[in-house]
Design a protein around this motif. Sequence first.
Motif, short mmCIF file in Angstrom:
data_model
loop_
_atom_site.label_atom_id
_atom_site.label_comp_id
_atom_site.label_asym_id
_atom_site.label_seq_id
_atom_site.Cartn_x
_atom_site.Cartn_y
_atom_site.Cartn_z
N GLU A 67 -11.38 -5.47 2.08
CA GLU A 67 -10.12 -5.75 1.38
C GLU A 67 -9.51 -7.06 1.89
O GLU A 67 -8.94 -7.83 1.10
CB GLU A 67 -9.15 -4.58 1.56
CG GLU A 67 -9.59 -3.35 0.75
CD GLU A 67 -8.75 -2.12 1.03
OE1 GLU A 67 -8.61 -1.29 0.10
OE2 GLU A 67 -8.23 -1.96 2.16
N PHE B 2 -5.83 -1.99 6.10
CA PHE B 2 -6.81 -2.54 5.16
C PHE B 2 -8.19 -2.57 5.81
O PHE B 2 -8.32 -2.76 7.02
CB PHE B 2 -6.43 -3.97 4.76
CG PHE B 2 -5.23 -4.07 3.87
CD1 PHE B 2 -5.23 -3.48 2.60
CD2 PHE B 2 -4.09 -4.74 4.29
CE1 PHE B 2 -4.12 -3.57 1.77
CE2 PHE B 2 -2.97 -4.84 3.46
CZ PHE B 2 -2.99 -4.25 2.21
N LEU C 50 -5.82 -2.29 -5.54
CA LEU C 50 -5.60 -3.58 -4.87
C LEU C 50 -6.20 -4.74 -5.66
O LEU C 50 -5.57 -5.79 -5.82
CB LEU C 50 -6.19 -3.54 -3.45
CG LEU C 50 -6.07 -4.84 -2.66
CD1 LEU C 50 -4.62 -5.22 -2.42
CD2 LEU C 50 -6.81 -4.73 -1.33
N GLY D 261 -0.33 -3.12 4.10
CA GLY D 261 -1.24 -2.00 3.93
C GLY D 261 -0.58 -0.65 4.07
O GLY D 261 0.57 -0.54 4.52
N GLY E 48 0.85 -1.18 0.00
CA GLY E 48 0.00 0.00 0.00
C GLY E 48 0.89 1.23 0.00
O GLY E 48 1.79 1.35 0.84
N SER F 268 -5.12 1.39 -2.12
CA SER F 268 -6.22 0.72 -1.42
C SER F 268 -7.16 1.78 -0.86
O SER F 268 -6.92 2.99 -1.01
CB SER F 268 -5.68 -0.20 -0.33
OG SER F 268 -4.91 0.53 0.58
N GLN F 269 -8.22 1.33 -0.22
CA GLN F 269 -9.28 2.27 0.21
C GLN F 269 -8.75 3.38 1.10
O GLN F 269 -9.20 4.51 1.05
CB GLN F 269 -10.38 1.51 0.96
CG GLN F 269 -11.27 0.68 0.05
CD GLN F 269 -12.22 -0.22 0.84
OE1 GLN F 269 -12.41 -0.05 2.04
NE2 GLN F 269 -12.80 -1.19 0.15
#
Length: 260
Positions: A218, A214, A169, A209, A98, A125-126
């Motif tokens: 995810e 995460f 991701l 992450g 990440g 990622s988010q």
Amino acid sequence: MMLIGAVCTIGGRSRVARRFFVPPAGVGDEFVNLPTELVHHLRSVLRLAVGVEVLLLDGCGGHYQCHLTDLTPQGGRAVIDNRWTETETALPVRLLQGVPKGDRFDLILQKGTELGISAFTPVWSQRSIPAPATGRDEKRLQRWQRIIAEAARQSRRPLLPSCAAPQPLASALATTGEELRLMLWEEGSQPLATALPQNRPRDVALLVGPEGGFSADEATAAVAAGFQPVHLGPRILRSETAGFAVSAILQYVYGDFGVR
Ligand code: SAM
């Protein structure tokens, strides 16, 4: 760039200590064509002259002991005096990381290369900070590749780790087929040790992450892609520290950390 100035002997073979990576396409039967960026570095930064010996590596294991014959602003050339191939004993570990904020990813590339990472896949990622910027990815990727090449040169790796373009991701998960897939997830219930097999795996994918970690969604997606979520104990490590720690453990248990 750090210059290693002495000639050393490893495994009985005398090695020219000034080593540089070159694109494989520039390597011929008798000559290596030098890219202009390297020529600039050799001439203007290191002040090397025609006749000086260098060790050129193609990043795929090819080693070319050469002497410089042409150094001009338009490009350069070196004559090959000796050539051989080397490989690595390190465990192939791909780090799916990440992307952290600021320039912390630079440190991850540098230290990860020293620790034997074979491939880097930067992941959005988010909870990535900042949100993915558009349009700057190509320049950023080239800078990352330069950082890896310098770290590989400095740490004397025979192979050049790769760096993929930053990707979401889900796309990154779809590319994984490594035998052992580990997701570092502080909310996971399985300790790292119980996920490590008795025998050396063929290769490993290590998913780490960003600062925010995460999400549960995810983690579910990673499990569906064959990842085992593992925790590292009671302390929460920074994103970059977590990857370094597990890379070192993997190379110690299965790879070449502490072994020649
Ligand atoms: N979101 C978390 C929080 O604020 O509590 C912290 C995330 S941590 C800074 C960044 C990444 O490092 C995580 O996504 C995970 O991949 C890894 N990590 C750090 N400490 C960990 C631990 N104790 N166990 C497993 N993974 C860890």
